[in-house]
Design a protein around this motif. Structure first.
Motif, PDB file in Angstrom:
ATOM      1  N   LYS A  55      44.446  39.298  37.642  1.00 38.59           N
ATOM      2  CA  LYS A  55      43.609  39.703  38.961  1.00 38.59           C
ATOM      3  C   LYS A  55      43.672  38.478  39.749  1.00 38.59           C
ATOM      4  CE  LYS A  55      40.489  41.506  41.563  1.00 38.59           C
ATOM      5  NZ  LYS A  55      40.867  42.050  42.641  1.00 38.59           N
ATOM      6  N   GLN A  57      42.748  36.503  42.917  1.00 42.42           N
ATOM      7  CA  GLN A  57      41.764  36.201  43.760  1.00 42.42           C
ATOM      8  C   GLN A  57      42.306  34.910  44.873  1.00 42.42           C
ATOM      9  OE1 GLN A  57      38.303  35.415  41.192  1.00 42.42           O
ATOM     10  NE2 GLN A  57      38.116  37.585  40.810  1.00 42.42           N
ATOM     11  N   LYS A  58      41.433  34.816  45.745  1.00 41.99           N
ATOM     12  CA  LYS A  58      41.646  33.886  46.984  1.00 41.99           C
ATOM     13  C   LYS A  58      41.934  32.557  46.142  1.00 41.99           C
ATOM     14  CE  LYS A  58      41.728  35.651  50.853  1.00 41.99           C
ATOM     15  NZ  LYS A  58      42.888  35.404  51.961  1.00 41.99           N
TER      16      LYS A  58
END
Length: 142
Positions: A55, A57-58
């Motif tokens: 996943k 994410q930033k």
């Protein structure tokens, strides 16, 4: 731009090299691994089934894997409390925010690959403890 490149571009610049190295290391595990992507910033890795989900994410890379029962002296492996309730197949995750975590993380990713290949076909992954699945017996006809 393909979907995986869009996912990588979504991450902050200091996270992108972690994703690139992680992708490379996972794909080097063997030549049968297939990399895929979902619209929700996820990159999947499968052989016969998905053994790892990344996943993006930033500010973080979250790697979701199977609980293989391996020890974790570094304490980086976290249980996903809501995985079974959500119907997720992976119930452990690693949260990576620097390159120094990659080698330890890959130990768990590789174990998840072996687990998916050798253990899961005959086991219930949703059980609290692994339980060998035995199909109901059918009466023999004489």
């Amino acid at each position: 731009m393909d979907l995986i490149k869009k996912h990588i571009a979504y991450a902050d610049p200091h996270i992108r090299p972690i994703i690139d190295q992680l992708r490379s290391k996972i794909l080097q595990l063997n030549g049968r691994i297939v990399e895929g992507a979902t619209p929700q910033q996820r990159i999947t890795y499968s052989e016969q089934r998905i053994f790892a989900e990344v996943k993006v994410q930033k500010k973080l890379v979250v790697v979701r894997i199977f609980d293989t029962g391996d020890t974790d002296p570094s304490g980086m492996l976290q249980h996903i409390e809501y995985a079974a309730k959500q119907g997720w197949q992976h119930d452990k995750e690693l949260r990576l925010d620097n390159m120094l975590m990659l080698d330890d993380a890959m130990r768990f990713v590789e174990a998840s690959l072996h687990f998916s290949r050798n253990v899961l076909p005959g086991y219930s992954a949703r059980a609290k403890h692994l339980v060998r699945y035995s199909p109901p017996s059918t009466p023999r006809r004489s």
